[in-house]
Design a protein around this motif. Structure first.
Motif, mmCIF file in Angstrom:
data_model
loop_
_atom_site.group_PDB
_atom_site.id
_atom_site.type_symbol
_atom_site.label_atom_id
_atom_site.label_comp_id
_atom_site.label_asym_id
_atom_site.label_seq_id
_atom_site.Cartn_x
_atom_site.Cartn_y
_atom_site.Cartn_z
ATOM 1 N N PRO A 140 63.243 71.837 93.473
ATOM 2 C CA PRO A 140 61.911 72.409 93.757
ATOM 3 C C PRO A 140 61.172 72.879 92.504
ATOM 4 N N GLY A 141 61.839 72.853 91.340
ATOM 5 C CA GLY A 141 61.296 73.491 90.148
ATOM 6 C C GLY A 141 59.921 73.034 89.712
ATOM 7 N N PRO A 142 59.645 71.727 89.641
ATOM 8 C CA PRO A 142 58.309 71.310 89.209
ATOM 9 C C PRO A 142 57.203 71.808 90.125
ATOM 10 N N TYR A 143 57.492 71.939 91.389
ATOM 11 C CA TYR A 143 56.463 72.268 92.384
ATOM 12 C C TYR A 143 56.273 73.782 92.486
ATOM 13 N N GLU A 144 57.324 74.538 92.231
ATOM 14 C CA GLU A 144 57.145 75.972 92.032
ATOM 15 C C GLU A 144 56.326 76.212 90.769
ATOM 16 N N ARG A 145 56.580 75.422 89.726
ATOM 17 C CA ARG A 145 55.820 75.564 88.478
ATOM 18 C C ARG A 145 54.341 75.317 88.717
ATOM 19 N N VAL A 146 54.016 74.270 89.455
ATOM 20 C CA VAL A 146 52.619 74.010 89.787
ATOM 21 C C VAL A 146 52.016 75.203 90.519
ATOM 22 N N SER A 147 52.775 75.784 91.443
ATOM 23 C CA SER A 147 52.295 76.944 92.185
ATOM 24 C C SER A 147 52.009 78.111 91.256
ATOM 25 N N MET A 148 52.905 78.348 90.299
ATOM 26 C CA MET A 148 52.719 79.480 89.382
ATOM 27 C C MET A 148 51.556 79.235 88.419
ATOM 28 N N VAL A 149 51.403 78.000 87.961
ATOM 29 C CA VAL A 149 50.240 77.693 87.117
ATOM 30 C C VAL A 149 48.957 77.870 87.923
ATOM 31 N N ALA A 150 48.949 77.423 89.174
ATOM 32 C CA ALA A 150 47.768 77.596 90.029
ATOM 33 C C ALA A 150 47.470 79.077 90.250
ATOM 34 N N HIS A 151 48.514 79.884 90.402
ATOM 35 C CA HIS A 151 48.329 81.332 90.581
ATOM 36 C C HIS A 151 47.594 81.928 89.389
ATOM 37 N N VAL A 152 47.998 81.532 88.174
ATOM 38 C CA VAL A 152 47.355 82.035 86.961
ATOM 39 C C VAL A 152 45.930 81.508 86.838
ATOM 40 N N LEU A 153 45.732 80.222 87.114
ATOM 41 C CA LEU A 153 44.401 79.632 86.978
ATOM 42 C C LEU A 153 43.428 80.203 88.007
ATOM 43 N N ARG A 154 43.884 80.451 89.200
ATOM 44 C CA ARG A 154 42.996 81.033 90.217
ATOM 45 C C ARG A 154 42.411 82.358 89.736
ATOM 46 N N ALA A 155 43.207 83.142 89.019
ATOM 47 C CA ALA A 155 42.751 84.440 88.530
ATOM 48 C C ALA A 155 41.921 84.334 87.262
ATOM 49 N N ASN A 156 42.254 83.376 86.387
ATOM 50 C CA ASN A 156 41.645 83.328 85.058
ATOM 51 C C ASN A 156 40.730 82.143 84.818
ATOM 52 N N ASN A 157 40.869 81.095 85.617
ATOM 53 C CA ASN A 157 40.130 79.860 85.375
ATOM 54 C C ASN A 157 39.963 79.136 86.715
ATOM 55 N N PRO A 158 39.229 79.725 87.644
ATOM 56 C CA PRO A 158 39.252 79.245 89.038
ATOM 57 C C PRO A 158 38.673 77.853 89.265
ATOM 58 N N THR A 159 37.934 77.313 88.308
ATOM 59 C CA THR A 159 37.406 75.959 88.491
ATOM 60 C C THR A 159 38.302 74.891 87.859
ATOM 61 N N ALA A 160 39.437 75.309 87.307
ATOM 62 C CA ALA A 160 40.380 74.360 86.705
ATOM 63 C C ALA A 160 41.019 73.494 87.786
ATOM 64 N N LYS A 161 41.556 72.353 87.369
ATOM 65 C CA LYS A 161 42.199 71.409 88.272
ATOM 66 C C LYS A 161 43.638 71.143 87.819
ATOM 67 N N ILE A 162 44.475 70.775 88.771
ATOM 68 C CA ILE A 162 45.865 70.421 88.503
ATOM 69 C C ILE A 162 46.134 69.032 89.070
ATOM 70 N N ILE A 163 46.730 68.170 88.239
ATOM 71 C CA ILE A 163 47.119 66.817 88.662
ATOM 72 C C ILE A 163 48.633 66.684 88.507
#
Length: 418
Positions: free
Chosen positions: A190-213
């Motif tokens: 599950p590690g890569p997908y938890e990582r995506v979740s944690m990066v999204a958590h940070v981006l939502r707070a600091n860079n909400p228009t950022a995208k993840i692929i």
């Protein structure tokens, strides 16, 4: 020293090493290579349960161990990097383990010695290899280990984890974070997908228009329904998963240009986390224990099928149904320690029993888990039964699951390092 056809020394300079380092020869000696979840646990259990009857040497180049498990929580801001760091001091002071901070460069199976990068070699009666992972050369077109500072893998915790977090925090407004996910099997499903979740958590707070692929060579992944539900609830519109059916396995990268190409379409990215295909740590191959990328082992005691006096634990082993996880490694180490102690001292050896749980954090207090119990069969470590969190669970249960994971982390690191 005469080298047999089974001998492999890691460097040309190793051929001139001095005679094996010798301790008191009245005791059997166990050498453990690698001080992670499996190696540290095995060394500690052998030392504490043998009551001084066995000399234990732990060879580990790093003076502090940074756990790969829970490193995603550092990326998400839920842990400090220092929370992931663990010392080998207690293993030496409280358990009498001789901790050697050096690289093991080769194994002479006939002479029963391990050669060290710093010179000399160490003899053993039983050898335990827990070298973790290395990466398959050429697994991702355009990426190799020399480009890891531009496109970090962060799948060996420590400086790489710190670098990836710094890159995420420096992303421009509306920028793109890309991940190249690994093929099966690999460390922490599950590690890569938890990582995506944690990066999204940070981006939502600091860079909400950022995208993840996510470019993924697999048609599905661990806890897929749980992660996708969580991404839809917490990070709507931010994450785009491109699986095998849509070209996720046909990728290349250009670290200099900072581009990712998926099925012929080039995409400019600001951060690219490349997690390549994995294989057993190099020392397992150098010892002649691997078939393909992993080292086959016997389920009853984790001994290598190529050599009964060497045991291979954790991520490096090819053992059957258990995932490559910190919990699995710790569980395998206890079975191995019991078997090794029994072989060297005649103490009771109990039937092998294994277990694993993998927790993942999707957002604040939104924790999920998957796990199973296993038994040793003549063919492999076989899954007996299992469990997984369900979609649609209430917030209190998810919070309790996250808190359970915190207790587990405190418990397993204490079990590893004392």
């Amino acid at each position: 020293m005469t080298l047999s056809r089974r001998t492999f020394l890691g460097t040309g300079a190793a051929a001139g090493l001095a005679a094996p380092m010798v301790l008191a020869q009245g005791k059997p000696r166990v050498v453990v290579v690698g001080g992670g979840a499996a190696g540290a646990t095995a060394a500690r259990y052998i030392a504490k349960d043998s009551a001084g009857e066995i000399d234990v040497i732990l060879i580990e180049p790093s003076r502090s161990y940074y756990s790969c498990f829970f490193s995603n929580l550092y990326l998400g801001g839920f842990q400090e990097l220092s929370d992931l760091a663990h010392s080998y001091g207690t293993l030496a002071a409280a358990y009498g383990i001789n901790v050697v901070h050096d690289w093991a460069t080769g194994v002479d199976r006939d002479a029963r010695t391990v050669s060290l990068a710093g010179g000399g070699s160490v003899s053993y009666d039983k050898l335990i290899l827990s070298p973790g992972i290395d990466f398959v050369d050429g697994a991702v077109d355009g990426w190799d280990i020399t480009t890891q500072n531009r496109m970090p893998h962060a799948y060996k915790a420590g400086s790489q984890t710190e670098l990836l977090r710094a890159q995420v925090m420096a992303m421009p407004p509306g920028g793109t974070f890309a991940m190249v996910a690994p093929p099966n099997p690999y460390r922490c499903p599950p590690g890569p997908y938890e990582r995506v979740s944690m990066v999204a958590h940070v981006l939502r707070a600091n860079n909400p228009t950022a995208k993840i692929i996510i470019a993924d060579p697999k048609p599905k992944f661990s806890k897929m329904a749980l992660f996708q539900e969580g991404w839809g609830d917490h990070y709507p519109g931010m994450i785009d998963w491109i699986g095998e059916d849509f070209g996720g396995g046909n990728v290349s990268v250009d670290p200099d240009a900072m581009t990712l190409t998926i099925d012929g379409e080039e995409i400019a990215v600001d951060v690219c986390n490349v997690i390549p295909a994995m294989k057993a740590g190099h020392i397992a191959e150098r010892a002649g224990l691997t078939e393909g990328n992993w080292a086959p082992v016997n389920a009853a005691d984790m001994s290598a099928k190529a050599d009964p006096d060497i045991h291979v634990l954790g991520d490096a082993s090819q053992q059957g149904d258990m995932p490559k996880s910190g919990f699995s490694a710790n569980s395998q180490a206890k079975v191995c320690a019991n078997a090794v102690r029994g072989a060297l001292t005649g103490s009771k050896v109990f039937p092998a029993r294994y277990s694993n749980t993998c927790w993942s954090l999707i957002d604040t207090n939104d924790g999920v888990k998957v796990g199973a119990t296993y038994e040793a069969t003549p063919e492999k470590i076989a899954r007996v039964d299992g469990f997984i969190s369900q979609t649609g669970e209430d917030a209190q249960l998810r919070k309790a699951t996250y808190e359970e994971s915190l207790g587990w982390y405190a418990g397993i690191t204490s079990d590893m390092f004392g």
